[in-house]
Design a protein around this motif. Structure first.
Motif, PDB file in Angstrom:
ATOM      1  N   ASN A 208      -8.943  -4.747   3.106  1.00  0.00           N
ATOM      2  CA  ASN A 208      -9.277  -4.577   1.678  1.00  0.00           C
ATOM      3  C   ASN A 208      -8.209  -5.235   0.807  1.00  0.00           C
ATOM      4  O   ASN A 208      -7.137  -4.654   0.567  1.00  0.00           O
ATOM      5  N   PRO A 209      -8.498  -6.422   0.298  1.00  0.00           N
ATOM      6  CA  PRO A 209      -7.504  -7.144  -0.506  1.00  0.00           C
ATOM      7  C   PRO A 209      -7.124  -6.401  -1.773  1.00  0.00           C
ATOM      8  O   PRO A 209      -6.053  -6.642  -2.323  1.00  0.00           O
ATOM      9  N   ASP A 210      -7.982  -5.482  -2.209  1.00  0.00           N
ATOM     10  CA  ASP A 210      -7.695  -4.751  -3.435  1.00  0.00           C
ATOM     11  C   ASP A 210      -6.876  -3.499  -3.192  1.00  0.00           C
ATOM     12  O   ASP A 210      -6.494  -2.800  -4.140  1.00  0.00           O
ATOM     13  N   HIS A 211      -6.649  -3.232  -1.941  1.00  0.00           N
ATOM     14  CA  HIS A 211      -5.891  -2.031  -1.615  1.00  0.00           C
ATOM     15  C   HIS A 211      -4.459  -2.180  -2.123  1.00  0.00           C
ATOM     16  O   HIS A 211      -3.855  -3.240  -2.029  1.00  0.00           O
ATOM     17  N   THR A 212      -3.918  -1.092  -2.656  1.00  0.00           N
ATOM     18  CA  THR A 212      -2.569  -1.123  -3.237  1.00  0.00           C
ATOM     19  C   THR A 212      -1.520  -1.605  -2.229  1.00  0.00           C
ATOM     20  O   THR A 212      -0.577  -2.308  -2.588  1.00  0.00           O
ATOM     21  N   PHE A 213      -1.749  -1.235  -0.975  1.00  0.00           N
ATOM     22  CA  PHE A 213      -0.760  -1.588   0.065  1.00  0.00           C
ATOM     23  C   PHE A 213      -1.251  -2.683   1.021  1.00  0.00           C
ATOM     24  O   PHE A 213      -0.709  -2.820   2.127  1.00  0.00           O
ATOM     25  N   HIS A 214      -2.214  -3.434   0.526  1.00  0.00           N
ATOM     26  CA  HIS A 214      -2.815  -4.479   1.366  1.00  0.00           C
ATOM     27  C   HIS A 214      -1.744  -5.455   1.900  1.00  0.00           C
ATOM     28  O   HIS A 214      -1.773  -5.830   3.069  1.00  0.00           O
ATOM     29  N   GLU A 215      -0.862  -5.825   1.021  1.00  0.00           N
ATOM     30  CA  GLU A 215       0.126  -6.830   1.423  1.00  0.00           C
ATOM     31  C   GLU A 215       1.149  -6.310   2.433  1.00  0.00           C
ATOM     32  O   GLU A 215       1.838  -7.080   3.084  1.00  0.00           O
ATOM     33  N   LYS A 216       1.203  -4.988   2.517  1.00  0.00           N
ATOM     34  CA  LYS A 216       2.169  -4.426   3.452  1.00  0.00           C
ATOM     35  C   LYS A 216       1.658  -4.474   4.898  1.00  0.00           C
ATOM     36  O   LYS A 216       2.445  -4.374   5.828  1.00  0.00           O
ATOM     37  N   VAL A 217       0.371  -4.576   5.028  1.00  0.00           N
ATOM     38  CA  VAL A 217      -0.203  -4.566   6.377  1.00  0.00           C
ATOM     39  C   VAL A 217      -0.812  -5.947   6.688  1.00  0.00           C
ATOM     40  O   VAL A 217      -1.822  -6.330   6.086  1.00  0.00           O
ATOM     41  N   THR A 218      -0.231  -6.659   7.590  1.00  0.00           N
ATOM     42  CA  THR A 218      -0.712  -7.999   7.920  1.00  0.00           C
ATOM     43  C   THR A 218      -1.538  -7.974   9.202  1.00  0.00           C
ATOM     44  O   THR A 218      -1.527  -6.972   9.944  1.00  0.00           O
TER      45      THR A 218
END
Lengths: 194, 255
Positions: B234-244
């Protein structure tokens, strides 16, 4: 270098290239040959040096013209030099009489002995000659330079002064030679280089 | 006739420029000179000089050659030593290789362990970013939270008879920070369940993210993957960038 190139250069005053070729091509073979016949590496190195001196002498006096290969010639010379050395060592022990006999390389034991003795005599004789005299005499008689050429190499006022110096140097050599009957006798049968 | 002049004549004879007869005729006027002796001595001297020159050159070259040989000959007699050196060198390279590889593997293992991945993706929660839904005046949870007094937050939470999403989240996060992962999971799951039930998303992203981290702490890799995959997809998830994707791949290796 080919055998013929080596032979041609050995006739020149400077023959380091030929020596380099000879040492790189045959030194280890000859040393191994001596070691295989009861000598050590030092013996082999000495025998190789003496064999080279015999080769140079034969080339310069026109007695080796390359009919056999340099390798074959050196090998035969070295073998006989080593046999001569072993017999000499043996004679030293047993006080036997030495007899001259022909060898495969066409050189007699007397010649080997003379070769060896001459080297020693020459070292002793020229050890008593000052360096400048050796340079002048070698320049004139070995390198066959003219007095004019030699004058450029030495700090003499003119050619006559150099000529006088050369004469004095030559006189000293002659005196020493005349006092060494053995060397004089040994040198008699030798020819001047070609 | 002086010596230099006689020598010049003898040299001429040596070179073949004049004959012995010519020389003898030149010297016949000097009774102190024996021409034959002079010629013999001069020729002997010339032969000696020439042979000495050759002997000197050969001896000099011979010495240089042996010197070169002695400096380079350690190659042969010392070849076993060389082999030892080579062996040592190889061992050294191998050791370095294993250290590097071992270090990398240890690093990767550590990184790939649930704890390692936890550290890799963990992000502390900053209450300043809290999307406030009204303060909680009955206790001091927010202030304690800001001051990282997680025990007090927990203490206050456990005294509550009823809690909202915010209180549950502060409590869940505090449980996580104090090592009470099971209790943390309970709080985060409650938030998600409530949101789902009520059709809202209050603290939903935070709850998912810290729920995933809580599962990692408990080494429950399968559940961690489930929740973290949801965040990663989910690219819109607040923590999306934390999980690759790489994080998920490593977790799947561990699973």
């Amino acid at each position: 270098m080919t055998n013929q190139e080596i032979i041609d250069e050995l006739k020149q005053p400077e023959f380091d290239q030929a020596l380099r070729a000879l040492y790189s091509l045959y030194f280890e073979n000859i040393v191994s040959q001596v070691v295989a016949n009861g000598g050590n590496r030092d013996d082999g190195a000495d025998i190789f040096q003496d064999a080279i001196l015999v080769l140079v002498e034969k080339v310069r006096t026109g007695k080796f013209r390359g009919e056999s290969s340099v390798k074959t010639f050196l090998s035969a010379i070295a073998r006989n030099l080593w046999l001569f050395e072993l017999r000499t060592r043996d004679r030293r022990k047993n006080r036997e009489m030495s007899y001259s006999r022909s060898t495969e390389s066409g050189i007699t034991e007397i010649e080997y002995g003379l070769q060896k003795d001459n080297k020693q005599y020459l070292d002793e004789l020229f050890g008593q000659i000052v360096a400048v005299c050796k340079r002048i005499l070698q320049g004139f008689y070995y390198e066959e330079k003219s007095m004019k050429d030699l004058l450029t190499e030495f700090d003499f006022e003119n050619e006559q002064v150099l000529r006088n110096k050369k004469s004095k140097c030559m006189k000293k050599v002659k005196e020493l030679l005349l006092s060494n009957k053995s060397l004089m006798e040994n040198l008699k049968p030798l020819s001047l280089y070609e | 006739m002086n010596n230099p002049d006689i020598d010049s004549l003898l040299d001429d004879l040596l070179k073949g420029s004049i004959s012995a007869e010519v020389l003898k005729k030149e010297l016949e006027d000097d009774p102190l000179i024996n021409p034959d002796t002079e010629i013999e001595a001069h020729f002997a001297a010339a032969k000696a000089i020439r042979r000495y020159a050759v002997v000197s050159k050969v001896q000099s070259f011979h010495r240089s050659f042996l010197d070169e040989l002695s400096t380079s000959s350690p190659v042969q007699p010392e070849s076993p030593v060389r082999k030892m050196d080579l062996l040592k060198w190889t061992m050294r390279v191998a050791a370095v290789f294993f250290i590097v590889i071992g270090g990398w593997l240890a690093f990767e293992y550590n990184q790939n362990s649930s704890t390692g991945i936890y550290k890799e993706i963990y992000q502390p929660y900053n209450l300043n970013t809290d999307r406030g839904i009204g303060d909680i005046s009955a206790h001091n949870m927010v202030q304690d939270f800001k001051e990282l007094k997680f025990d007090k937050v927990i203490e206050a939470f456990e005294e509550l008879e009823k809690s909202n999403q915010r209180e549950k989240f502060l409590a869940g996060y505090s449980y996580l920070e104090t090592g009470n992962f099971g209790k943390a999971i309970i709080q985060f799951n409650e938030i998600l369940a409530d949101n789902k039930e009520q059709g809202q998303r209050l603290y939903n992203d935070e709850a998912e993210y810290y729920l995933g981290l809580s599962y990692l702490k408990l080494h429950d890799i399968s559940k961690a993957i489930d929740i973290l995959e949801k965040i990663q997809s989910n690219p819109d998830h607040t923590f999306h960038e934390k999980v690759t994707k790489w994080t998920l791949r490593k977790l799947k290796w561990l699973n």
